[in-house]
Design a protein around this motif. Structure first.
Motif, PDB file in Angstrom:
ATOM      1  N   GLU A  12       0.830  -1.204   0.000  1.00  0.00           N
ATOM      2  CA  GLU A  12       0.000   0.000   0.000  1.00  0.00           C
ATOM      3  C   GLU A  12       0.870   1.262   0.000  1.00  0.00           C
ATOM      4  OE1 GLU A  12      -3.032   1.996   3.139  1.00  0.00           O
ATOM      5  OE2 GLU A  12      -3.410  -0.112   2.642  1.00  0.00           O
ATOM      6  N   SER A  13       1.950   1.236   0.752  1.00  0.00           N
ATOM      7  CA  SER A  13       2.853   2.385   0.803  1.00  0.00           C
ATOM      8  C   SER A  13       3.551   2.612  -0.529  1.00  0.00           C
ATOM      9  CB  SER A  13       3.898   2.193   1.899  1.00  0.00           C
ATOM     10  OG  SER A  13       3.285   2.094   3.152  1.00  0.00           O
ATOM     11  N   VAL A  14       3.924   1.534  -1.194  1.00  0.00           N
ATOM     12  CA  VAL A  14       4.564   1.659  -2.508  1.00  0.00           C
ATOM     13  C   VAL A  14       3.592   2.274  -3.513  1.00  0.00           C
ATOM     14  CG1 VAL A  14       5.509   0.354  -4.465  1.00  0.00           C
ATOM     15  CG2 VAL A  14       6.212  -0.208  -2.139  1.00  0.00           C
ATOM     16  N   LEU A  15       2.349   1.811  -3.487  1.00  0.00           N
ATOM     17  CA  LEU A  15       1.350   2.366  -4.405  1.00  0.00           C
ATOM     18  C   LEU A  15       1.096   3.843  -4.120  1.00  0.00           C
ATOM     19  CD1 LEU A  15      -1.137  -0.640  -4.550  1.00  0.00           C
ATOM     20  CD2 LEU A  15       0.545   0.046  -6.268  1.00  0.00           C
ATOM     21  N   GLU A  16       1.037   4.223  -2.848  1.00  0.00           N
ATOM     22  CA  GLU A  16       0.876   5.642  -2.491  1.00  0.00           C
ATOM     23  C   GLU A  16       2.065   6.450  -2.995  1.00  0.00           C
ATOM     24  OE1 GLU A  16       0.231   6.005   1.715  1.00  0.00           O
ATOM     25  OE2 GLU A  16      -1.671   4.927   1.629  1.00  0.00           O
ATOM     26  N   TRP A  17       3.271   5.905  -2.847  1.00  0.00           N
ATOM     27  CA  TRP A  17       4.496   6.577  -3.313  1.00  0.00           C
ATOM     28  C   TRP A  17       4.421   6.823  -4.818  1.00  0.00           C
ATOM     29  CZ3 TRP A  17       8.899   8.919  -1.803  1.00  0.00           C
ATOM     30  CH2 TRP A  17       9.951   8.973  -2.704  1.00  0.00           C
ATOM     31  N   LEU A  18       3.999   5.807  -5.554  1.00  0.00           N
ATOM     32  CA  LEU A  18       3.948   5.922  -7.012  1.00  0.00           C
ATOM     33  C   LEU A  18       2.841   6.863  -7.482  1.00  0.00           C
ATOM     34  CD1 LEU A  18       4.574   2.185  -7.963  1.00  0.00           C
ATOM     35  CD2 LEU A  18       6.160   4.105  -8.231  1.00  0.00           C
ATOM     36  N   LEU A  19       1.774   6.978  -6.703  1.00  0.00           N
ATOM     37  CA  LEU A  19       0.655   7.834  -7.099  1.00  0.00           C
ATOM     38  C   LEU A  19       0.840   9.298  -6.706  1.00  0.00           C
ATOM     39  CD1 LEU A  19      -2.328   5.443  -6.349  1.00  0.00           C
ATOM     40  CD2 LEU A  19      -1.460   6.153  -8.589  1.00  0.00           C
ATOM     41  N   SER A  20       1.817   9.599  -5.860  1.00  0.00           N
ATOM     42  CA  SER A  20       2.058  10.995  -5.472  1.00  0.00           C
ATOM     43  C   SER A  20       3.350  11.487  -6.121  1.00  0.00           C
ATOM     44  CB  SER A  20       2.130  11.135  -3.951  1.00  0.00           C
ATOM     45  OG  SER A  20       3.207  10.390  -3.449  1.00  0.00           O
ATOM     46  N   PRO A  21       3.236  12.153  -7.275  1.00  0.00           N
ATOM     47  CA  PRO A  21       4.429  12.538  -8.031  1.00  0.00           C
ATOM     48  C   PRO A  21       5.314  13.565  -7.328  1.00  0.00           C
ATOM     49  CG  PRO A  21       2.461  13.467  -9.034  1.00  0.00           C
ATOM     50  CD  PRO A  21       2.012  12.581  -7.911  1.00  0.00           C
ATOM     51  N   ASP A  22       4.745  14.446  -6.504  1.00  0.00           N
ATOM     52  CA  ASP A  22       5.562  15.471  -5.866  1.00  0.00           C
ATOM     53  C   ASP A  22       6.151  15.027  -4.532  1.00  0.00           C
ATOM     54  OD1 ASP A  22       3.217  15.387  -4.458  1.00  0.00           O
ATOM     55  OD2 ASP A  22       2.825  17.540  -4.555  1.00  0.00           O
ATOM     56  N   HIS A  23       5.633  13.954  -3.953  1.00  0.00           N
ATOM     57  CA  HIS A  23       6.116  13.385  -2.680  1.00  0.00           C
ATOM     58  C   HIS A  23       6.167  14.433  -1.567  1.00  0.00           C
ATOM     59  CE1 HIS A  23       7.017   9.884  -5.025  1.00  0.00           C
ATOM     60  NE2 HIS A  23       7.944  10.509  -5.721  1.00  0.00           N
ATOM     61  N   ALA A  24       5.200  15.349  -1.556  1.00  0.00           N
ATOM     62  CA  ALA A  24       5.183  16.444  -0.581  1.00  0.00           C
ATOM     63  C   ALA A  24       5.019  15.945   0.854  1.00  0.00           C
ATOM     64  CB  ALA A  24       4.056  17.419  -0.923  1.00  0.00           C
ATOM     65  N   MET A  33      15.657   7.694   0.223  1.00  0.00           N
ATOM     66  CA  MET A  33      15.714   6.241   0.374  1.00  0.00           C
ATOM     67  C   MET A  33      14.940   5.500  -0.721  1.00  0.00           C
ATOM     68  SD  MET A  33      15.764   4.870   4.294  1.00  0.00           S
ATOM     69  CE  MET A  33      14.146   4.313   4.450  1.00  0.00           C
ATOM     70  N   TYR A  34      13.865   6.091  -1.218  1.00  0.00           N
ATOM     71  CA  TYR A  34      13.000   5.377  -2.150  1.00  0.00           C
ATOM     72  C   TYR A  34      12.858   6.053  -3.510  1.00  0.00           C
ATOM     73  CZ  TYR A  34      12.051   2.922   2.109  1.00  0.00           C
ATOM     74  OH  TYR A  34      12.203   2.213   3.261  1.00  0.00           O
ATOM     75  N   LYS A  35      13.769   6.952  -3.842  1.00  0.00           N
ATOM     76  CA  LYS A  35      13.688   7.634  -5.131  1.00  0.00           C
ATOM     77  C   LYS A  35      13.912   6.691  -6.308  1.00  0.00           C
ATOM     78  CE  LYS A  35      18.486   9.072  -4.921  1.00  0.00           C
ATOM     79  NZ  LYS A  35      19.399  10.173  -4.638  1.00  0.00           N
ATOM     80  N   HIS A  36      14.513   5.539  -6.075  1.00  0.00           N
ATOM     81  CA  HIS A  36      14.754   4.586  -7.160  1.00  0.00           C
ATOM     82  C   HIS A  36      13.478   3.837  -7.573  1.00  0.00           C
ATOM     83  CE1 HIS A  36      15.238   2.276  -3.438  1.00  0.00           C
ATOM     84  NE2 HIS A  36      14.845   1.227  -4.145  1.00  0.00           N
TER      85      HIS A  36
END
Length: 162
Positions: A12-24, A33-36
């Motif tokens: 779920e966290s990975v999907l949230e990361w991918l769906l939020s392009p600005d990572h605000a 840590m997870y920009k890759h």
């Protein structure tokens, strides 16, 4: 889920990361840590892990060992995502869970020691140069160009051929 470095991640966290392009909503440390992780093929969904009802710890269905309590380390196969105790793969060349053939390049150590990280980074560089993602899926042409550019960063070391 897990990335190419063997980090255990919540799906779920990975999907949230991918769906939020600005990572605000993320800290600078989390972003670094997870920009890759830029697409879903940068992670592999893990199988054969169940949560122990009594302790709440993750347990491997094959071998019946518990993560964090077992003396042996755990690996997963990037092609199929099956999690196994490391000692099981030393004897076979097919996944005991799904019978899919694998090579040593497909073996990713979960929560690796620092000595293993260099091998995992080199593995990703080799895959990227060949237009393949961590999960074994081919990169599209546009993503392949971006990935090859990223593979030329100092993190990817050239291997000597003898």
């Amino acid at each position: 889920m897990s990335d190419y470095l063997g980090n255990l991640l919540n799906k779920e966290s990975v999907l949230e990361w991918l769906l939020s392009p600005d990572h605000a909503e993320y800290t600078l440390q989390q972003i670094d840590m997870y920009k890759h992780i830029r697409r879903l093929s940068d992670v592999v969904e893990l199988r054969n892990l169940i949560r122990d009802g009594r302790t709440g710890r993750l347990k491997c269905e094959i071998g019946e060992e518990t993560l964090g309590l077992s003396k042996s380390s755990f690996i997963y196969l990037s092609k199929c995502g099956d999690v196994l105790p490391r000692k099981l793969i030393q004897e076979v060349c097919q996944c005991p869970a799904c019978s899919q053939a694998f090579t040593t390049e497909d073996v990713i150590v979960l929560n690796p020691k620092s000595s293993e990280i260099a091998r995992l980074e080199q593995r990703l560089c080799n895959l990227t140069k060949n237009g393949i993602s961590h999960s074994g899926k081919p990169l599209s042409r546009k993503k392949r160009k971006t990935a090859v550019t990223l593979a030329k960063e100092p993190k990817c070391k050239k291997t000597k051929r003898y």
